[in-house]
Design an enzyme around this catalytic site. Structure first.
Site, PDB file in Angstrom:
ATOM      1  N   HIS A  87       0.828  -1.222   0.000  1.00  0.00           N
ATOM      2  CA  HIS A  87       0.000   0.000   0.000  1.00  0.00           C
ATOM      3  C   HIS A  87       0.861   1.271   0.000  1.00  0.00           C
ATOM      4  O   HIS A  87       0.513   2.271   0.630  1.00  0.00           O
ATOM      5  CB  HIS A  87      -0.947   0.026   1.205  1.00  0.00           C
ATOM      6  N   ASN A 160     -10.283  -2.763   2.560  1.00  0.00           N
ATOM      7  CA  ASN A 160     -10.003  -2.727   1.121  1.00  0.00           C
ATOM      8  C   ASN A 160     -11.296  -2.452   0.357  1.00  0.00           C
ATOM      9  O   ASN A 160     -12.383  -2.472   0.934  1.00  0.00           O
ATOM     10  CB  ASN A 160      -9.451  -4.080   0.658  1.00  0.00           C
ATOM     11  N   TYR A 374       0.968  -4.724  12.437  1.00  0.00           N
ATOM     12  CA  TYR A 374       0.974  -3.300  12.076  1.00  0.00           C
ATOM     13  C   TYR A 374       1.855  -2.424  12.964  1.00  0.00           C
ATOM     14  O   TYR A 374       2.360  -1.396  12.523  1.00  0.00           O
ATOM     15  CB  TYR A 374      -0.470  -2.761  12.002  1.00  0.00           C
TER      16      TYR A 374
HETATM   17 FE1  HDE Z   1      -2.389  -4.850   5.471  1.00  0.00          FE
HETATM   18  N1  HDE Z   1      -0.589  -4.066   5.947  1.00  0.00           N
HETATM   19  N2  HDE Z   1      -1.713  -6.683   6.003  1.00  0.00           N
HETATM   20  N3  HDE Z   1      -4.100  -5.736   4.793  1.00  0.00           N
HETATM   21  N4  HDE Z   1      -3.054  -3.107   4.861  1.00  0.00           N
HETATM   22  C1  HDE Z   1      -0.248  -2.780   5.799  1.00  0.00           C
HETATM   23  O1  HDE Z   1       0.864  -1.489   7.409  1.00  0.00           O
HETATM   24  C2  HDE Z   1      -0.611  -6.923   6.714  1.00  0.00           C
HETATM   25  C3  HDE Z   1      -4.428  -7.042   4.856  1.00  0.00           C
HETATM   26  C4  HDE Z   1      -4.304  -2.798   4.419  1.00  0.00           C
HETATM   27  O2  HDE Z   1      -3.179   3.454   4.042  1.00  0.00           O
HETATM   28  C5  HDE Z   1       1.088  -2.450   6.411  1.00  0.00           C
HETATM   29  O3  HDE Z   1       1.189   0.723   7.745  1.00  0.00           O
HETATM   30  C6  HDE Z   1      -0.531  -8.310   7.047  1.00  0.00           C
HETATM   31  C7  HDE Z   1      -5.812  -7.249   4.598  1.00  0.00           C
HETATM   32  C8  HDE Z   1      -4.389  -1.404   4.064  1.00  0.00           C
HETATM   33  O4  HDE Z   1      -1.533   3.295   5.480  1.00  0.00           O
HETATM   34  C9  HDE Z   1       1.515  -3.788   7.029  1.00  0.00           C
HETATM   35  C10 HDE Z   1      -1.621  -8.890   6.471  1.00  0.00           C
HETATM   36  C11 HDE Z   1      -6.317  -6.006   4.353  1.00  0.00           C
HETATM   37  C12 HDE Z   1      -3.120  -0.880   4.329  1.00  0.00           C
HETATM   38  C13 HDE Z   1       0.363  -4.690   6.648  1.00  0.00           C
HETATM   39  C14 HDE Z   1      -2.358  -7.865   5.828  1.00  0.00           C
HETATM   40  C15 HDE Z   1      -5.230  -5.069   4.477  1.00  0.00           C
HETATM   41  C16 HDE Z   1      -2.323  -1.970   4.820  1.00  0.00           C
HETATM   42  C17 HDE Z   1       2.060  -1.795   5.474  1.00  0.00           C
HETATM   43  C18 HDE Z   1      -1.977 -10.361   6.452  1.00  0.00           C
HETATM   44  C19 HDE Z   1      -7.744  -5.623   3.983  1.00  0.00           C
HETATM   45  C20 HDE Z   1      -2.645   0.535   4.086  1.00  0.00           C
HETATM   46  C21 HDE Z   1       2.168  -0.367   5.906  1.00  0.00           C
HETATM   47  C22 HDE Z   1      -2.523 -10.855   7.576  1.00  0.00           C
HETATM   48  C23 HDE Z   1      -8.696  -5.949   4.951  1.00  0.00           C
HETATM   49  C24 HDE Z   1      -2.953   1.439   5.223  1.00  0.00           C
HETATM   50  C25 HDE Z   1       1.363  -0.265   7.099  1.00  0.00           C
HETATM   51  C26 HDE Z   1      -2.522   2.846   4.895  1.00  0.00           C
HETATM   52  C27 HDE Z   1      -0.996  -1.828   5.228  1.00  0.00           C
HETATM   53  C28 HDE Z   1       0.337  -5.973   7.053  1.00  0.00           C
HETATM   54  C29 HDE Z   1      -3.534  -8.133   5.093  1.00  0.00           C
HETATM   55  C30 HDE Z   1      -5.435  -3.671   4.279  1.00  0.00           C
HETATM   56  C31 HDE Z   1       2.853  -4.314   6.613  1.00  0.00           C
HETATM   57  C32 HDE Z   1       0.564  -8.968   7.849  1.00  0.00           C
HETATM   58  C33 HDE Z   1      -6.576  -8.587   4.622  1.00  0.00           C
HETATM   59  C34 HDE Z   1      -5.597  -0.658   3.525  1.00  0.00           C
HETATM   60  O5  HDE Z   1       1.593  -3.707   8.419  1.00  0.00           O
END
Ligand code: HDE
Length: 702
Positions: A87, A160, A374
């Protein structure tokens, strides 16, 4: 000291209302006058010359003692922080959430207690795979992350624009992300899933099949952040004052309806305006058309969870809205752009574990893994444990704790007490009544690395999604699969995907196999659970079925040339504004064109810089097409608008241009002749359709 190293003022000049003086080398210096603040170093020292570094002689080496130069370059060299690992490319805005009615029956969350309560909000939209500088119209999931600054702490709904996910267990997240991002040896492709590593992983991971259908649909190429839905994805819990729990799923519904672009259009937008989505949100908010979403929730109890077709803890499944109708509970309005992109949009730290009392987690293994992840990412990106001291991340309610020190600590406690319990009767204390209540859920079982049997059906909802689409949308899914897989170089991966598609829909598998030129149909993939054929189509899953039926919030491009009818333009502008839509004037040059009445109208864009992909509909308001006929951009403007099924208004003299674009013999109800100002109303009435999808087949067979 040589004469030329002095920077004595020689002669003062005025440029853009500022008094400047010329140094001896001819360079301009700004003088701090009464109204102009004095330029200083970060330490506050006044700067005499910001144009020339200190050197020995006019052509000699720079001197180490130049602390101003050293500080300026040092700071510049450290301007970047690590981009988000996923993202990375995103765009945010401020606004508020307004509660419709009290939800006290279900949750004790403070923001849901009072009708009309307004909670400040910050929202960041994003793509997933591309780097920070990548283009907006990648085929990708869009992040829809909402931070609500509630009176009981920040609540982040990190969702999302697609209600399901690729994987069921967080331990697979690094794998799916590695697979979709640039391949490590070659460092490409950027912001694209059309490559071997991605499809290799997907075809070896059947649980991703439902999500893949969404990503291959037009949901992954939205026209605007303003026209897409948002989903919390996981099942969460509401907890009320009696500690009773109700399961809840969160949905954001755009007031302006859903809309996407077509793939050929997306590819061209990326070239014409890589910031298309950013510009769209910026312009909407700056012109006072504040985007709005309604928060709708699906509420259910354990009995519903037990009888539902799939496990509500499985993030690769959704609950169809026809099965469990969502309830509107509030609205989110975005009404202010950040003052500074870096400070707010880049530094905002969303975390799924940020929930206020009254919201709790379910045992969804993806959510549980996210709750762990996170915090780490914030430490890495923002450089220390004090990232909540950054204003965008700080709560807006009273807060007090004993955390102290660390890098860049901005809020430092005063006094003696930095622990509790203490004998001094000072400092904050916990509260069993007001503090966060974790649901006292009984859990049992052996420690094991297991995936529940109830997570094993990977094809039924993929099929349900596909059969819920209109035939236009089904064709787009097939075309997307053919495109993506045609970029995969390894034949066996292409075949493997078709073998999964057989389990989803035979016709789809057949079209993709044909589109890829497969010599023979592969065997169906082994399925742990056979695909259910009895799940009813859900029209809530189709974008076209959820379209706006009006042109509000959309943009019309009007191409004018010298001699055009100003009365038509003025009436068009008035009618479009009344629709709540916007327009841009396009002319052969940005200087505009002269109307038949002799008045000049400035243009917003010149034709070479404004392909029709930037507009939702176009009008060719030309008096003579002679010059346009020689311009390839004008031909493409028309040909693309037609091929992308847009509504086109034209004046009679534009006919040769339609001919040149190869469409004069294929005119349909979406290509509308505007003879005079009185034809504007019927033209506007057509615009709400947005696209003439029936044209798509005709364009293919042209
Ligand atoms: Fe994320 N995800 N994610 N994700 N995600 C990040 O956090 C992660 C997942 C989502 O505008 C990171 O600050 C793991 C699902 C959004 O700043 C990180 C898993 C969904 C955003 C991270 C998921 C998301 C992130 C990267 C698997 C939808 C952007 C930078 C379990 C429901 C937020 C940050 C923004 C961002 C980890 C899966 C949505 C690395 C480990 C499912 C919208 O922490």
């Amino acid at each position: 000291m040589s004469k030329s190293s002095k920077t004595k003022p020689t002669k003062s000049v005025t440029v853009h209302d500022q008094t400047l003086y010329r140094g001896e080398g001819g360079e301009l210096h700004q003088i701090a006058g009464n109204d102009t603040p004095l330029l200083t170093t970060a330490q506050g020292g006044p700067v005499r010359d910001d144009q020339n570094a200190l050197r020995q002689g006019s052509r000699g080496p720079l001197l180490v003692e130049d602390f101003h130069f050293r500080e300026k370059i040092f700071h510049f060299d450290h301007e970047r922080i690590p981009e988000r690992v996923v993202h990375a490319r995103g765009y945010g805005a401020h606004g508020y959430f307004e509660t419709y009615d009290s939800l006290a029956k279900y949750t004790r969350a403070d923001l849901f207690q009072r009708a009309g309560e307004k909670t400040p909000a910050f929202v960041r939209f994003s793509t997933v795979a591309g780097s920070k500088g990548s283009f907006d119209l990648a085929r990708d999931v869009r992040g829809f992350a909402v931070k609500l600054y509630t009176q009981e702490g920040n609540w982040d709904i990190v969702g999302n624009n697609i209600p399901v996910f690729f994987i069921q267990d967080a331990i697979k997240f690094p794998d799916i992300i590695h697979a979709v991002k640039q391949e490590p040896d070659r460092g490409f492709p950027q912001a694209q899933s059309a490559h071997d590593n991605f499809w290799d992983f997907i075809t070896l991971t059947p649980e991703s099949m439902h999500m893949i259908m969404w990503v291959m649909s037009d949901r992954a190429i939205p026209r605007s952040f303003r026209f897409m839905e948002g989903f919390g994805v996981h099942t969460f819990r509401f907890i009320n004052a009696k500690d009773e729990s109700t399961f809840v799923k969160f949905h954001w519904k755009p007031k302006l309806g859903l809309q996407s672009v077509v793939w050929n259009e997306a590819v061209k937008i990326n070239g014409a305006d890589p910031d298309f989505h950013r510009r769209d949100l910026w312009q909407a908010i700056k012109t006072g058309s504040f985007p709005e979403w309604e928060l709708q929730i699906q509420l259910f109890d354990q009995a519903f969870a037990d009888r539902f077709d799939f496990d509500v803890l499985d993030a690769t499944k959704l609950i169809p809205e026809e099965v469990l109708p969502p309830i509107p509970v509030g609205r989110l309005v975005l009404d202010r752009m950040p003052d500074n992109f870096f400070a707010e949009t880049e530094q905002v730290a969303f975390m799924t574990q940020n929930v206020p009392p009254g919201i709790d987690f379910s045992d969804d293994p993806l959510l549980q893994g996210r709750n762990f992840s996170y915090l780490d990412t914030q430490l890495k990106r923002l450089g220390g444990p004090n990232f909540t001291h950054i204003p965008i991340n700080a709560p807006k309610c009273p807060f007090a704790h004993f955390q102290q020190d660390g890098h860049m600590a901005m809020r430092n406690p005063v006094g003696r007490v930095n622990y509790q319990p203490n004998s001094w009767g000072e400092g904050p204390r916990e509260s069993p009544d007001r503090g966060f209540p974790t649901l006292a859920e009984a859990v049992s079982g052996e420690k094991a690395r297991l995936r529940a049997e109830s997570f094993a059906d990977h094809y039924s909802q993929a099929r349900q999604f596909f059969i819920s689409q209109t035939s236009t949308e089904q064709n787009h899914i097939a075309a997307a699969l053919i495109f993506e897989l045609s970029k995969v170089e390894t034949t066996v991966i292409r075949e493997r995907m078709v073998s999964h598609l057989i389990n989803i829909d035979h016709d789809l598998a057949g079209s993709v196999a044909k589109g890829l030129g497969l010599k023979a149909m592969p065997k169906p993939a082994d399925a742990a659970v056979p695909t259910r054929q009895d799940l009813a189509p859900s029209s809530a899953l189709s974008i076209i079925e959820q379209g706006p039926k009006r042109f509000e919030g959309r943009k019309l491009g009007v191409l004018i040339t010298d001699g055009f009818d100003a009365a038509v333009l003025k009436k068009l502008q008035k009618a479009i504004t009344a629709e709540g839509a916007t327009f841009e004037i396009i002319a052969p040059s940005v200087g505009g064109a002269k109307a038949a009445d002799g008045n000049n109208f400035d243009a917003n864009q010149m034709i070479d810089g404004a392909p029709s992909v930037l507009y939702d509909a176009v009008v060719l308001l030309v008096s003579a097409a002679t010059d346009l006929l020689k311009n390839p951009s004008a031909r493409d403007f028309v040909a693309d608008a037609f091929a992308h099924c847009k509504i086109i208004g034209y004046t009679e003299p534009a006919l040769p241009l339609l001919k040149k674009a190869g469409i004069a013999d294929a005119l349909d109800e979406g290509v509308i002749l505007i003879k005079s100002a009185k034809d504007i109303a019927p033209f506007i009435a057509q615009l709400g359709k947005l696209r003439v999808w029936s044209r798509e087949a005709a364009v293919k067979n042209q």
